[in-house]
Scaffold this motif. Structure first.
Motif, PDB file in Angstrom:
ATOM      1  N   GLY A  58      -8.910 -20.501   0.281  1.00 33.83           N
ATOM      2  CA  GLY A  58      -7.459 -20.389   0.185  1.00 33.83           C
ATOM      3  C   GLY A  58      -6.918 -19.000   0.482  1.00 33.83           C
ATOM      4  O   GLY A  58      -5.699 -18.810   0.523  1.00 33.83           O
ATOM      5  N   CYS A  59      -7.811 -18.044   0.686  1.00 33.53           N
ATOM      6  CA  CYS A  59      -7.361 -16.692   1.001  1.00 33.53           C
ATOM      7  C   CYS A  59      -6.701 -16.672   2.385  1.00 33.53           C
ATOM      8  O   CYS A  59      -7.231 -17.237   3.348  1.00 33.53           O
ATOM      9  N   ARG A  60      -5.562 -16.015   2.489  1.00 34.67           N
ATOM     10  CA  ARG A  60      -4.900 -15.862   3.782  1.00 34.67           C
ATOM     11  C   ARG A  60      -5.551 -14.691   4.513  1.00 34.67           C
ATOM     12  O   ARG A  60      -5.715 -13.606   3.938  1.00 34.67           O
ATOM     13  N   ILE A  61      -5.923 -14.883   5.770  1.00 34.57           N
ATOM     14  CA  ILE A  61      -6.607 -13.850   6.544  1.00 34.57           C
ATOM     15  C   ILE A  61      -5.797 -13.546   7.791  1.00 34.57           C
ATOM     16  O   ILE A  61      -5.452 -14.456   8.560  1.00 34.57           O
ATOM     17  N   CYS A  62      -5.500 -12.261   7.994  1.00 36.85           N
ATOM     18  CA  CYS A  62      -4.724 -11.825   9.155  1.00 36.85           C
ATOM     19  C   CYS A  62      -5.510 -10.775   9.927  1.00 36.85           C
ATOM     20  O   CYS A  62      -6.048  -9.835   9.338  1.00 36.85           O
ATOM     21  N   ASN A  63      -5.552 -10.940  11.237  1.00 40.25           N
ATOM     22  CA  ASN A  63      -6.206  -9.983  12.115  1.00 40.25           C
ATOM     23  C   ASN A  63      -5.154  -8.988  12.597  1.00 40.25           C
ATOM     24  O   ASN A  63      -4.237  -9.352  13.338  1.00 40.25           O
ATOM     25  N   SER A  64      -5.287  -7.724  12.188  1.00 36.78           N
ATOM     26  CA  SER A  64      -4.240  -6.746  12.508  1.00 36.78           C
ATOM     27  C   SER A  64      -4.315  -6.226  13.939  1.00 36.78           C
ATOM     28  O   SER A  64      -3.441  -5.445  14.362  1.00 36.78           O
ATOM     29  N   ALA A  65      -5.322  -6.655  14.717  1.00 35.95           N
ATOM     30  CA  ALA A  65      -5.446  -6.176  16.095  1.00 35.95           C
ATOM     31  C   ALA A  65      -4.201  -6.507  16.919  1.00 35.95           C
ATOM     32  O   ALA A  65      -3.835  -5.757  17.832  1.00 35.95           O
ATOM     33  N   SER A  66      -3.548  -7.603  16.604  1.00 39.13           N
ATOM     34  CA  SER A  66      -2.365  -8.013  17.360  1.00 39.13           C
ATOM     35  C   SER A  66      -1.063  -7.754  16.594  1.00 39.13           C
ATOM     36  O   SER A  66       0.001  -8.186  17.022  1.00 39.13           O
ATOM     37  N   MET A  67      -1.164  -6.999  15.474  1.00 36.63           N
ATOM     38  CA  MET A  67      -0.001  -6.761  14.624  1.00 36.63           C
ATOM     39  C   MET A  67       0.503  -5.325  14.784  1.00 36.63           C
ATOM     40  O   MET A  67      -0.253  -4.415  15.115  1.00 36.63           O
ATOM     41  N   THR A  68       1.783  -5.131  14.527  1.00 33.24           N
ATOM     42  CA  THR A  68       2.353  -3.788  14.441  1.00 33.24           C
ATOM     43  C   THR A  68       2.318  -3.336  12.983  1.00 33.24           C
ATOM     44  O   THR A  68       2.039  -4.127  12.066  1.00 33.24           O
ATOM     45  N   LEU A  69       2.645  -2.072  12.760  1.00 39.11           N
ATOM     46  CA  LEU A  69       2.751  -1.566  11.387  1.00 39.11           C
ATOM     47  C   LEU A  69       3.764  -2.387  10.601  1.00 39.11           C
ATOM     48  O   LEU A  69       3.534  -2.737   9.434  1.00 39.11           O
ATOM     49  N   GLU A  70       4.861  -2.705  11.247  1.00 38.14           N
ATOM     50  CA  GLU A  70       5.900  -3.481  10.559  1.00 38.14           C
ATOM     51  C   GLU A  70       5.398  -4.868  10.167  1.00 38.14           C
ATOM     52  O   GLU A  70       5.723  -5.386   9.091  1.00 38.14           O
ATOM     53  N   ASP A  71       4.597  -5.495  11.027  1.00 37.49           N
ATOM     54  CA  ASP A  71       4.029  -6.814  10.715  1.00 37.49           C
ATOM     55  C   ASP A  71       3.110  -6.721   9.499  1.00 37.49           C
ATOM     56  O   ASP A  71       3.131  -7.590   8.614  1.00 37.49           O
ATOM     57  N   VAL A  72       2.277  -5.682   9.478  1.00 38.24           N
ATOM     58  CA  VAL A  72       1.338  -5.487   8.366  1.00 38.24           C
ATOM     59  C   VAL A  72       2.109  -5.300   7.057  1.00 38.24           C
ATOM     60  O   VAL A  72       1.791  -5.919   6.030  1.00 38.24           O
ATOM     61  N   LEU A  73       3.118  -4.457   7.096  1.00 35.38           N
ATOM     62  CA  LEU A  73       3.902  -4.192   5.888  1.00 35.38           C
ATOM     63  C   LEU A  73       4.625  -5.444   5.408  1.00 35.38           C
ATOM     64  O   LEU A  73       4.745  -5.687   4.197  1.00 35.38           O
ATOM     65  N   GLN A  74       5.090  -6.253   6.333  1.00 34.60           N
ATOM     66  CA  GLN A  74       5.765  -7.494   5.951  1.00 34.60           C
ATOM     67  C   GLN A  74       4.817  -8.421   5.204  1.00 34.60           C
ATOM     68  O   GLN A  74       5.183  -9.015   4.181  1.00 34.60           O
ATOM     69  N   GLU A  75       3.587  -8.545   5.695  1.00 34.89           N
ATOM     70  CA  GLU A  75       2.590  -9.375   5.014  1.00 34.89           C
ATOM     71  C   GLU A  75       2.311  -8.829   3.614  1.00 34.89           C
ATOM     72  O   GLU A  75       2.206  -9.589   2.647  1.00 34.89           O
TER      73      GLU A  75
END
Length: 251
Positions: free
Chosen positions: A47-64
């Protein structure tokens, strides 16, 4: 809580015990997918949500991160090696401070340590080098004045060069311009500690041709210095004629 965790250099069992335990508890894992070994994600709970930051911006990371905090969930931000080296974590931590979101930081084993293990050498040797310079070539991201490769090469210290595998022609020119002899020992360490780790010994003048022959274009560290080859002085620490706080000289 946000946990910045050093994933280690690549081998799954080189993450710290603390880091692994946090991965097992995380509700959200944001991992640097371009460099972090994806096998580490096996520790994530169901159930853990997993995000790959390779395609994310700083703003995307902070939003998560913000969304997870608002929902009372625990986040692990998983960075390669030790995040203090080329991890781009300061900007994340400053942004969290501005948002009054609590975080902590778990160090990891750096790839420069794994590279030393791969070549089976010690960076600091008596009579050879007592300093290690960790740096990178200037590319699309500039470096401050006085901190270019040639500036550091003048010290003739041990050098560990990150993020520069695609710039080896320029790198070797800078090293030689700074004062290293062309035959100074060097090594290209590809994916230190990973199953496909490779070590390519060479010299400063043959860095580019060695990488080309091996087909190495990224994910490698460049090691430079006489610590890689040649004689050195014996350490005083274990010399029987040397007295220190735990042992008297026997002669």
């Amino acid at each position: 809580m946000i946990y910045f965790v050093g994933a280690g250099p690549g081998a799954v069992d080189l993450i710290t015990v603390r880091g692994q335990k946090l991965l097992e508890k995380a509700d959200l894992i944001i991992y640097a997918g371009s460099l972090v070994n994806p096998e580490l994600l096996q520790f994530a709970k169901e159930g853990c949500r997993i995000c790959n930051s390779a395609s994310m911006t700083l703003e995307d990371v902070l939003q998560e991160m913000e969304q997870a905090e608002a929902a009372g969930r625990m986040t692990v931000r998983l960075h390669t090696g030790d995040p203090s080296l080329y991890g781009a974590i300061r900007e994340q931590m400053d942004a969290l401070d501005q948002r009054h979101i609590a975080y902590t930081y778990v160090p990891g084993v750096s790839s420069f340590s794994a590279a030393a293990a791969a070549v089976r050498k010690e960076y600091t040797l008596p009579g050879i080098s007592q300093s290690v310079i960790i740096t990178r070539m200037e590319g699309r991201t500039p470096v401050p004045d006085g901190q270019r490769i040639a500036d550091y090469a003048a010290h003739h210290a041990t050098m560990v060069i990150f993020l520069s595998t695609g710039l080896l022609d320029k790198l070797q020119d800078e090293l030689i311009h700074g004062g290293y002899a062309e035959d100074t020992p060097a090594a290209i360490v590809y994916k230190a500690s990973w199953p496909d780790e490779r070590v390519c010994p060479c010299t400063v003048a043959t860095l580019a041709e060695t990488a080309a022959a091996a087909g190495i274009t990224r994910t490698a560290l460049i090691l430079v210095g006489d610590f890689l080859d040649g004689s050195y002085d014996r350490s005083k620490l274990y010399d029987p004629s040397f007295t220190h706080g735990f042992r008297k000289a026997s002669q």
